[in-house]
Motif scaffolding. Sequence first.
Motif, PDB file in Angstrom:
ATOM      1  N   LYS A 163     -33.020  17.717 -12.434  1.00 31.62           N
ATOM      2  CA  LYS A 163     -32.389  16.521 -12.582  1.00 31.62           C
ATOM      3  C   LYS A 163     -32.309  15.977 -14.124  1.00 31.62           C
ATOM      4  O   LYS A 163     -31.394  15.661 -14.632  1.00 31.62           O
ATOM      5  N   GLU A 164     -33.431  16.327 -14.851  1.00 31.90           N
ATOM      6  CA  GLU A 164     -33.476  15.882 -16.153  1.00 31.90           C
ATOM      7  C   GLU A 164     -32.248  16.692 -17.008  1.00 31.90           C
ATOM      8  O   GLU A 164     -31.705  16.371 -17.943  1.00 31.90           O
ATOM      9  N   THR A 167     -28.883  15.650 -16.240  1.00 30.36           N
ATOM     10  CA  THR A 167     -28.590  14.061 -16.826  1.00 30.36           C
ATOM     11  C   THR A 167     -28.241  14.484 -18.201  1.00 30.36           C
ATOM     12  O   THR A 167     -27.208  13.957 -18.868  1.00 30.36           O
ATOM     13  N   MET A 178     -32.383   6.124 -19.874  1.00 29.81           N
ATOM     14  CA  MET A 178     -33.418   6.280 -18.865  1.00 29.81           C
ATOM     15  C   MET A 178     -34.738   6.924 -18.934  1.00 29.81           C
ATOM     16  O   MET A 178     -35.661   6.883 -18.104  1.00 29.81           O
ATOM     17  N   GLY A 179     -34.932   7.148 -20.103  1.00 26.58           N
ATOM     18  CA  GLY A 179     -36.224   7.399 -20.598  1.00 26.58           C
ATOM     19  C   GLY A 179     -36.591   9.145 -20.603  1.00 26.58           C
ATOM     20  O   GLY A 179     -37.659   9.495 -20.616  1.00 26.58           O
ATOM     21  N   PHE A 180     -35.302   9.859 -20.523  1.00 23.99           N
ATOM     22  CA  PHE A 180     -35.583  11.413 -20.514  1.00 23.99           C
ATOM     23  C   PHE A 180     -35.043  11.597 -21.827  1.00 23.99           C
ATOM     24  O   PHE A 180     -34.040  11.952 -22.364  1.00 23.99           O
TER      25      PHE A 180
ATOM     26  N   MET B  95     -27.599  10.059  -9.720  1.00 24.53           N
ATOM     27  CA  MET B  95     -28.187   9.877 -11.290  1.00 24.53           C
ATOM     28  C   MET B  95     -28.873   8.577 -11.440  1.00 24.53           C
ATOM     29  O   MET B  95     -29.856   8.524 -12.309  1.00 24.53           O
ATOM     30  N   GLY B  96     -28.085   7.640 -10.891  1.00 28.38           N
ATOM     31  CA  GLY B  96     -28.880   6.191 -11.241  1.00 28.38           C
ATOM     32  C   GLY B  96     -30.318   6.041 -10.683  1.00 28.38           C
ATOM     33  O   GLY B  96     -31.113   5.063 -11.394  1.00 28.38           O
ATOM     34  N   TYR B  98     -32.383   8.241 -10.715  1.00 32.00           N
ATOM     35  CA  TYR B  98     -33.357   9.069 -11.698  1.00 32.00           C
ATOM     36  C   TYR B  98     -34.290   8.223 -12.599  1.00 32.00           C
ATOM     37  O   TYR B  98     -35.397   8.571 -12.940  1.00 32.00           O
ATOM     38  N   ALA B  99     -33.629   7.076 -12.837  1.00 29.08           N
ATOM     39  CA  ALA B  99     -34.368   6.291 -13.831  1.00 29.08           C
ATOM     40  C   ALA B  99     -35.864   6.132 -13.468  1.00 29.08           C
ATOM     41  O   ALA B  99     -36.892   6.197 -14.168  1.00 29.08           O
ATOM     42  N   LEU B 101     -37.207   7.302 -10.887  1.00 31.88           N
ATOM     43  CA  LEU B 101     -38.098   8.470 -10.269  1.00 31.88           C
ATOM     44  C   LEU B 101     -38.975   8.991 -11.639  1.00 31.88           C
ATOM     45  O   LEU B 101     -40.080   9.328 -11.120  1.00 31.88           O
ATOM     46  N   GLY B 102     -38.362   8.971 -12.795  1.00 31.43           N
ATOM     47  CA  GLY B 102     -39.116   9.504 -13.908  1.00 31.43           C
ATOM     48  C   GLY B 102     -38.825  10.885 -13.866  1.00 31.43           C
ATOM     49  O   GLY B 102     -38.355  11.672 -12.993  1.00 31.43           O
ATOM     50  N   ARG B 106     -38.227  14.481  -7.421  1.00 37.32           N
ATOM     51  CA  ARG B 106     -36.843  14.684  -7.043  1.00 37.32           C
ATOM     52  C   ARG B 106     -36.424  13.589  -6.119  1.00 37.32           C
ATOM     53  O   ARG B 106     -37.492  12.687  -5.439  1.00 37.32           O
ATOM     54  N   GLN B 151     -29.113   2.179  -9.828  1.00 37.35           N
ATOM     55  CA  GLN B 151     -30.323   1.929 -10.580  1.00 37.35           C
ATOM     56  C   GLN B 151     -31.149   0.949 -10.595  1.00 37.35           C
ATOM     57  O   GLN B 151     -32.094   0.707 -10.783  1.00 37.35           O
TER      58      GLN B 151
END
Lengths: 295, 239
Positions: A163-164, A167, A178-180, B95-96, B98-99, B101-102, B106, B151
């Motif tokens: 996912k990283e 993105t 988002m911090g990645f 994708m929203g 994911y923020a 989740l870090g 998954r 998000q």
Amino acid sequence: MPAELEIGLIAVMTAASCAVCGSLLLVRGMTMTADAISHTILLGIVLAYFMAGGLDSPLLFLGAAAVGLVTVALGELLVKSRLVSEDSAVGVVFPLLFALAVILITRYASSVHLDTDTVLLGELAFAPFERMTLFGMDIGAKGIYTSAGLLTLDLLFVCVLFKELKTVSFDRTAALVMGFSPALLHYLTMALVSLTAVGSFDAVGSVLVVAFMAAPAATAYLVAESFGRMLTAAVTAAAASAIIGIRAALALDVSFAGAMATAAGLVFLAALIAAPKRGLVGAYLRRRRAGKRSR
Amino acid sequence: MNTAVEVRHLTVSYGEKPVLEDVSLAIPRGSFAAIVGPNGAGKTTLMKTMLGLVKPLAGEVSIPARGRRGAVGYVPQSESIDRDFPISAYEVALMGRYASLGWFRRPGKADKAAAEECLRRVGMEKFALRQIGELSGGQQQRVFLARALAQDAEIYFLDEPLKGVDAVSERAIISILRGLCAEGRTVVMVHHDLRTVRDYFDWVSIINLGVVASGAVEDVFCERNIDRAYSRRAAGAAV
């Protein structure tokens, strides 16, 4: 294990790992980097050879991967100057490093088995001669173990960071917000590409590395609607090209590398013509249908 | 005033020429705020600096909500997106999630359900499996809005989300953004259509290199301020 089977296994696994790396490069518009890295790593091999004093040291592997990263970093430094575009930056850096390697070899290592031909055109046909032994027992060709190791590493990387990577490749700014860290992911990817290139060198040579980092990913890009499917499609296309290439090489008695690269190109051509949505035939039919409707 | 974003004495430049000069403004929480100004006024740069994507030469930005992962949402300008990328509308919405989740984790069932729900809220559920490039400009923007909704941020930044968008999508987008503000979230948006400022927003910052005016729409959105912002550039161009 018969030699043909060993060759086939090595070819398929190497092709698959190159395809994974190639897909990561393609979605960032960096396919050219594969070409650059597969050349500049020669400098790493030469420098590591001078330090280690032999061709068997793992230092060679590390040195090569490190120079791969240096290539990318130097390219980025040039881009940051805002004087050259990303593609030209890579084009400026890689001949410099590659030429440096060639000069070092001809000047100081001309007596050693380290000329550009052996390093650049690794020969798949000879892979079964290099054996892996454990407690004095022959447990198969060495290439099988390196290519399996690389493939595992590559697959693990995309699975864990799926996912990283998705993105950051699709929307770099969103990843940053988002911090990645895009920079961290970028260098991890480049490290992986360098390692894969070095490892595959040994088995199939750099021409095939470039072919398999570019063609299967491009094929997959034409047929896939999601990032996950693109990766599976790229691996499938790579494995198919490898098998078709080897069969053809055995039947026609030509070089493995040449036949495999040709097969990869033909598989791409097939996708370009017949891909359901983006293929030439599909596009033609859609245009004709649209034309009829408007009439 | 309970502020959502505050910038103090912000100066930003690309190369030698400043793009923003000594910009100070604050946007209250729960407001629907527009950033307007002529082309090249520095609107996008101001937004990017607020988000921390561009480093200012001087000055500071404070967004109190920033502590939590995913508290700041962003919808980029549509041109910055690679339309050929193999990704479906559903995947963009997901994708929203994911923020929050870090790294490494998954998306689970709840995340997937949330992404689907957000696609429904923007009226794009029928297009969930379409590749992003197969959608029209307005539909793409709605998908990105779904990502922002998924998000669950406290403050949203949108860079010209209505550019090249059809009227139906524009109405849908505005009504959803209003809903976010009604829930106490803040929406900051770069906007180019001066005719709709009064109808859509309750807060406006008019900028052109510096701040011309910033405050409640009924207080500052007057002809005098607009003229000052838009003619200053014309005067500069004439010289």
